[in-house]
Design an enzyme around this catalytic site. Sequence first.
Site, PDB file in Angstrom:
ATOM      1  CE  LYS A  79      -3.787   1.640   2.789  1.00  0.00           C
ATOM      2  NZ  LYS A  79      -4.520   1.738   4.463  1.00  0.00           N
ATOM      3  CB  SER A 154      -7.914   3.424   3.017  1.00  0.00           C
ATOM      4  OG  SER A 154      -7.189   2.582   3.784  1.00  0.00           O
ATOM      5  CB  SER A 178      -8.142   0.470   5.705  1.00  0.00           C
ATOM      6  OG  SER A 178      -8.823   1.602   5.736  1.00  0.00           O
TER       7      SER A 178
HETATM    8  N1  GLN Z   1     -12.866   3.786   6.596  1.00  0.00           N
HETATM    9  C1  GLN Z   1     -12.079   4.009   7.891  1.00  0.00           C
HETATM   10  C2  GLN Z   1     -11.927   5.640   7.716  1.00  0.00           C
HETATM   11  O1  GLN Z   1     -12.111   6.314   6.679  1.00  0.00           O
HETATM   12  C3  GLN Z   1     -11.160   3.297   8.046  1.00  0.00           C
HETATM   13  C4  GLN Z   1      -9.843   3.730   7.385  1.00  0.00           C
HETATM   14  C5  GLN Z   1      -8.705   2.902   7.812  1.00  0.00           C
HETATM   15  O2  GLN Z   1      -8.840   1.823   8.399  1.00  0.00           O
HETATM   16  N2  GLN Z   1      -7.679   3.442   7.408  1.00  0.00           N
HETATM   17  O3  GLN Z   1     -11.344   6.171   8.593  1.00  0.00           O
END
Ligand code: GLN
Length: 488
Positions: A79, A154, A178
């Site tokens: 990532k 994400s 994420s």
């Molecule tokens: N979807 C969650 C957010 O927008 C989790 C994001 C993540 O785990 N980096 O914060």
Amino acid sequence: MSLAQLTLHEASDKLRKRELTSVELTEAVYQRIADTDDKVHAYLTLAREAALEQANRADEKLKQARDPAPLLGIPIALKDNFLTKGLRTTCASKILGDFIPPYDATTVDKVRSAGAVIIGKTNLDEFAMGSSVENSAFFATCNPWNLERIPGGSSGGSAAAVAADECIAALGTDTGGSIRQPAACCGIVGLKPTYGRVSRYGIIAFASSMDQVGPMTKDVRDAALLLEAIAGQDPADSTSINSSVPRYSAALNGDIKGLRLGIPKEYFVSGMQIEVGEAVRSAIRELEKHGAVIEEISLPHTEYAVAVYYIVATAEASSNLARYDGMRFGRRANGKDLIETYMISRDEGFGAEVKRRIMLGTYALSAGYYDAYYLKAQRVRTLIRKDFDAAFGRCDVIVTPTAPTTAFRLGEKTQDPLQMYLSDIYTISINLAGLPAISLPCGFDGEGMPIGLQIIGKHFDEATILRVADTYERATEWHKTKPRIQDR
Ligand code: GLN
């Protein structure tokens, strides 16, 4: 079958037996990327030349090593919030658009030392803020199962790359879901380890009390192998814990007799897609057939989790992102003085969602509101953690859906941040409590989109959730089904 379809453990076996070289495998992965990534858009940056050099070196080592590490010669994707020395790292933000890190994250260093081949950097929501990759400053990533759908986020680029066989395995990060939610959306395995299990040194910080690094793979055994390679204390990350790293792959013995599965009644509620509930219930029945025992449990503060998370995460993000001021990192605008340079750099450099969160977080921390929002959220966070402590008195693992629905359509929720935030409803509490959890495929909905099963464990008990997941996986075929990537 293309070599790119191999799992990590299959590829590793073939490399050891000299049925395959790392260079052949790496070439096959780049060929697959050439064939599919103009549709999927999983990668932000590819590192072909360096990767082939690493593959060559791995092949040399494979000739000599008597018991090579499982990662030796394996092409993996990272990532784009992992710092990679000499390789562009953007965090999908314009503010870091051409940032070349001077050092590797500890986890990157670990996989490199184990001999992995780094294929490239995958797309994400800017600064890992989002659930769909639509917040990437560069482009959206498409779900390999249906190019009109989101891959989850994400770590959606990593999930899509694994699902589309554009790598053998990948690493992601999980602050509120994420790793797990994109894994569920793309029909792969994603594991968020216990907070403190894996070093975050060199990971671009989002919400430091929750961020964790973890594997995203084609099956459960691969997740166990990759976790073994990255776990462990790191002197450079004071939140990493000094506790020995078990051989997770040795825990996969298929024996879950008498194991108590907690089923939280608050997680099977209206709003969940019917097919998701059905698939998860039938997965639970499958685990029962293998001797697991069902316990209904209660996590009464679940309804506050999303609200608490969006206070704590934004507060921490507002502090973490203060360092992007146009002076020390990345993009710098030309202001008439220092303050204006800060302002324009940040205004031009950050996207809308990142700005929204910085403002929310700054507000929650500001004088007069700190007690009402931040402190209150921290207190409720403690209650959420205590819910889990109490539940784990009655069960060994907790089984839930990973996400309330399968992957939604690109654009469907971009105008409604609250709806977007609700896709994390089943994953967020686990980060607030610092627990480990895995998502693995447990079926498809009527439109052929994958459904994810989440298994949550006690602190530092990744071995048990891997064992349960592997037992289920052995009894099913979901993980073997591959998407057919069609033209849009
Ligand atoms: N979807 C969650 C957010 O927008 C989790 C994001 C993540 O785990 N980096 O914060």
